[in-house]
Structures are given as C-alpha cells and as structure tokens.
Design an enzyme around this catalytic site. Sequence first.
Site, short mmCIF file in Angstrom:
data_model
loop_
_atom_site.label_atom_id
_atom_site.label_comp_id
_atom_site.label_asym_id
_atom_site.label_seq_id
_atom_site.Cartn_x
_atom_site.Cartn_y
_atom_site.Cartn_z
N ASP A 281 0.86 -1.18 0.00
CA ASP A 281 0.00 0.00 0.00
C ASP A 281 0.91 1.24 0.00
O ASP A 281 2.14 1.14 0.14
CB ASP A 281 -0.96 -0.02 1.19
CG ASP A 281 -2.19 0.86 0.92
OD1 ASP A 281 -2.15 1.67 -0.04
OD2 ASP A 281 -3.18 0.77 1.65
C1 BGC Z 1 -5.06 3.19 0.23
C2 BGC Z 1 -5.29 2.16 -0.84
C3 BGC Z 1 -5.18 2.79 -2.20
C4 BGC Z 1 -3.83 3.46 -2.33
C5 BGC Z 1 -3.59 4.10 -3.67
C6 BGC Z 1 -3.81 4.01 -0.01
O1 BGC Z 1 -3.71 5.07 0.87
O2 BGC Z 1 -4.99 2.55 1.49
O3 BGC Z 1 -6.56 1.56 -0.66
O4 BGC Z 1 -5.38 1.83 -3.20
O5 BGC Z 1 -3.73 4.47 -1.34
O6 BGC Z 1 -4.33 5.22 -3.87
#
Ligand code: BGC
Length: 746
Positions: A281
Amino acid sequence: MQKKLILLVLMGISAMQLSAQGKSMDDFIDRLMAKMTLDEKIGQLNLQVAGDITTGGNQNTQVEGLIAGGNMGGVFNLKGTDKIRALQEIAVKRSRMGIPLLIGMDVIHGYETIFPIPLAMSCSWNTAAVEQSARIAAKEASADGINWVYSPMVDISVDARWGRVAEGNGEDPYLGSEMARAYIRGYQGDLSHKDEVMACVKHYALYGAVEAGRDYNTVDMSHLRMYNQYFPPYLAAAQAGAGSFMSSFNLVDGEHATANHWLLTEVLRNQWHFNGFVVTDYGSIGEMTNHGFGNLKHNAALALNAGTDMDMCSQGFLNTLAQSAQDGTVDMQTIDRACRRILEAKYKLGLFADPYKYCDAKRRAKDIFTPENRLAARELAEQTFVLLKNNRQLLPLKKQGKIALIGPLANDRANIAGTWCVAYTPERYATIKESMERAVMGKAQVLYAQGCNLTRDPALQKAAEFGKSIPRGDDEQMKAEALRIAGEADVIVCAMGECADMSGESSSRATLEMPDVQRELLMELCKTGKPVVLLNFSGRPTVLTWEQEHLDAIMNVWFAGSEAGDAICDVLFGVKSPSGKLTMTFPQNIGQVPIYYNHLNTGRPVPEGAKEYRKYQSNYLEIRNDPLYPFGYGLSYTSFQYGDIMLQGRTASVTVTNTGDYDADEIVQLYIQDLVASISRPIKELKGFQRIHLNRGESTTVSFEITDDMLKFYNARLDHVWEPGDFKIMIGGNSRDVKNVTLHLE
Ligand code: BGC
C-alpha cells in the site's frame, strides 16, 4: 515476410511486441529478463503516482525521467488516454528495454458512471449485479487508459468507527467471499479483452481489525480468528484468479503485513496458490520505520524477502535494493522472482503484444457514462437502500400535495456518489432535489430548503472534504426557512447524515450519531406533527436510536453513486420496493462497538431481546445487548411470511409468501450453528442466501442443500474440518427473525 514486418513496424508495433505474440509467457519473459540489467529489474518493482487528478492530472516530470530511465514498473492516478499514451510511449520508445507500464487507479465503485459505495452494494446481496458493476467499471476505466484497478477491498470489519467499512462488504465472511469472487469475475474476465482490467485485492490482511476503529492502527488477532473470520474473502479472491494483491498498512503477528513471510508466502502463495504479484500500500515500506523495524534499506529487503513484489510510493526498492543485492541482504533470485511476477502481469494483460491496447481514444465516447451503464447503476442502487422503519406504511410516498425536501444532502451532487470516486464527474449527476422535481412533475410540488449546515463542529467540517461543496450558511436562518416550508407541506423528507468524506480512508469517527445541527433540525421538524421521512446518508452503520424512536420512516441510502437521485426517487415513490438488507449490524449505542451477529457465546449469555440488566451476566448497565438493527435486516413495502423449515436429508426448505400489497424482492438467508464442537463456534453464521422475487399473494419454496463446506471451520490445529453432531439450521429474512430446526449428522 520481411515486407509484413516492415509494415507492422511502421504501424508502431515493435519487434518485442511481435515476439510476445507467438511465444509462451515463460519463454518470452526468460528472454526479456536475460537482457535486463539489475537496475532495470529493480525498476520494474517501482510504482509511483503519475499525476494529481485533483489538479487536472498534470504529469510529473520526475516520473517521466524515471520511466525513460527504466526505473518504473507502473504509475497510477492519471486520467485520460492522451496523458496515459504519452507515458506509455516514453516507456516503450525511450527506455532501453521498452517495457510497457502498468497503469493503475483506485476504481472502487465505478469510473465515471458511479455505483453505490461497496458497503451499499453488498446490501443488495446481488452478486450478479455487483459483478456487472465491476464489468462496467472495467469497461469504462479501460476505455480511458487504465489497465489495473485497486479493488476489490475485501477487508472484514466489525467496527463502524473505521471509515473504510464504506469500501468493503461488511462484517460477514461468507457474503464477503461471494462478493470478492463477483468483483474479480467482473473486472478481469479472462483478461484477454480490451475492456478487462487486472484487479488488486486489498488490503491483505486484517486491515479492518484496526484497534478502536482508528485508521492505520495496530491489529493483533489469533490465527483461529484470522482463518475463520477474516481470511475467507482474501482466499476466495485468490481462488477466483485475482491478478494482484495489495498488502495492508497494519501489523500481523507483530510484523508488518508488507514484510510478513508467513502471510505473503506461506499463506497466500503456498496454501492458497496465488500466482499473481503483491504490491504494497501507499508508502508502507517507508512507514515500517515508524513501526520500529529500522531504516528504509533494511525494510525494503525485509519486504522483498517476505514476498512483496512492488513498492508503491516509498522508493525503498528503487533506492536500496541494488545495494542490498551487493551486500547480500537480498539475492538476485529474489529480485528476479519479483520482476518476473510484474512482467507476467503485463504479459497477461497483453501489454507486450500491444502497449496501447488500453489507449484507444475512440472508446471514451462510446463506452463511458453511457445510458446502459447508468441504468445498471440506477437499478443496482435501488437494491441497496435499506428500509429501516416505515410507520403506518408512510412509504411509498404518493405523488401528490406538497413535499418538503430538507437537508444538507438534498441538493448536492458532489457528495451523493460517496468516497473514492477518483475519476467521477459530479457536474453531470442529478441532485435529489432535481430528480424529485422530475419524478413528481405535474403531480406534486417539491418545496426545498437546505435547513442547516452539515455540522457546526469545526473539526468535522474541516475534515470532510466533499462536504465543502455544501453551501455554508447561518443555521438559525436556514432552520427558519425549513420550518416555514415544513409548515406548508404534507410530508417532510429529510436528506441528512454524513457527507461523503466522513467515511472512507482516514475518516474514522469517535461518534456515530447524526451530527449536531442536523439532529436539532430533525427535532424541530418532528414538533410540526407532520410525517417525517429520513433518507440517511452514511458510509457506515450510524447510530439511529433517537431517529428510530421519533421519526415515521427511515431509509438508509448510503452513497448511491451517480444515479443516486433517480434511484432514491424510484424507491421513495414506490416504482420499486426497497429490498436491501444490512451487511453490518447497526448498534444502538457506540459503546456496543465492535458488534456483529456471528459472535461466540459467553458462559453467561443474556437471551436476545432481554429487557432488563442482569447482574453477573454478560451485558451493560445502561443498554441492552441487542443491536438497533441486526445483520440481514431490511423492510419492504410488502410483507413476507416464512413457513416452518422442512428437512429432507440435507435439504432444508421453507415456503415464503408475499402477504402484502406490493410485488417485491426478498433475500432469504440461511444460518447455521454448530451446536457442539472442539472449539467454541459462533451462535450463527450465514451459509447461504437467495434473492427471490414474489408478486403479491405469491408463494415459493426456497431450498438450501447443506454441504460439508458449510459446516467446515478451522480447528485448533487450523485444519479445515467439520465435526459430526447437531447443527441448528436457521432460515429467515434477517439474522434475528429466523425459523430453526436441528439437523443431526454423523
Ligand atoms: C489506500 C489504498 C489505495 C492506495 C492508492 C492508499 O492510501 O490505502 O486503498 O489503493 O492508497 O491510492
């Protein structure tokens, strides 16, 4: 042959693309990797934001340099085939190896045609419709250059304080697994077509179990609970062939999920046979330092060795892996393995055969926000609304007289679509007011007043980004206007609750009640003596105890997407009967959270529905244990009667009759309790459901075959077994009101 080759090269199809067409994947990747330097391999493991959609998707020149240098495997957050093609051209034409990019985006519940938030969609219990929503999202996103979506989010959560429950499928592992499979089928198909995209299952694992519902917080859980309650949807998604997984921000057994070998390799790959790639993530490898695991170099090596393949946004792989390879902290095979997995994903997407497969500018006009896509979103939205109360059958409303439409969400188009609409175009979406005026035109009159601000709490107001599109005004003046139109009206419809950004990422809440000024206005409106309907906007279960006691009708409309306005009016005026059923328990008080239906028994249980506090029993002094609305609950404009369960061998059947005045859908639910087992088992668990349609007066028999799989659980040794004995079989229209029989199995 030579001529044909020249022609194809002139058409912009390179020798690499040609060779990708004819060879087996392994062969093709072997040859490609044999030519790659260590830095180029590491480059494939790097993922970064390409541009900021909120500022018009301007590209970032640093990113362009990295792509040209072969230091980027993929980018995300860029909208539009022109911009995406430009980056893809840099990768293909200017980088030495010419490897195309993965182009990702958080397409969570639609692209420009927005479907209801995932929590709402799960309340339809309609896996076919959810699959179709993912199919349409894939079609639209791929028409605009995207080949990889960061969805589905399949994290189970039993904590309504956690804002990200909006993005998941609720509290139940069985329903969550069915939904996970539906999303994967819808997004990916078999990945051979131009309108199919790779899914990314997130957030692996246990992200929904953050302590106190506070986002990014600690998680600590027994393996029994992981396997029985939290893992099933991830497993289902892996088995459905998901192309990628995203690791979560939290700890699992004290290690970061992103650097947890047991989680990423032993469970995901060895036990579940997942063969795609794992991306972190956003910035997770960098965050490991704050968790106390050491510096970036150390953490990047830990993550790679554990089974992470791609680093989102921390540049830990990019900037440290070469050095780690030199000093032996990681070996070349591990880097090769990760690189191969990324290249395999690109191969499966057909990007080597045609890097511009997803950059067909003509598709934009033909595939995005089409009438068919919008109709599908509207029809699904109608199935997600949950009717929580309907006193004296106030709903459906008649299209007559004067309707006072009041509330901060009544005439706003930015919020109704909900959290995570990265590519949305709200200027094209109708507000409830606009839809209602259209729906009753020539028959009834809509009187509108905003009535109040979203909240007077400056902290909440500041945090709620989308809420800013709701005009701010003087609460007293707005209230006076609302009361004036309420006085003239025959019925009052309130569009109130949370704004879109009060749920979703980084939107944990410490209170779940209707925000201050909105509740105060509701109180005033009740005093008029006119019937009051609440359309409750929420991205989570909210506490509606006061509303349940004082209002005539309550319908939870969540955030229903781009077609929210029309869908709400269809149900409000009875074109369709509400049929959604809750997939998260609604507490009567925040002190009950975490609250969920499939809990274990205690040694001192209090019977359901107990009215009084019981000393030395498992309950609270001030409130009873029952939720306000149980899992699976939702009313209809008609009524359904359930007959007794008939058991024939392993087949359990009930006759369901529509005893009311409306043709409507009902969701028939099967629950099972293993009455005696080697580990304590939940008091009931959903094991099957069927969405049926019954015209008024009609009956049908609904049957469920009780399979071994339904009886299985992970025992103390984590073996997946069922144990002979007595099982309570329950069938009903929600988890509380069920008929039951006992089934004995040897
Ligand atoms: C979130 C994810 C997301 C990623 C990309 C993160 O902060 O937890 O769910 O896919 O950002 O935007």
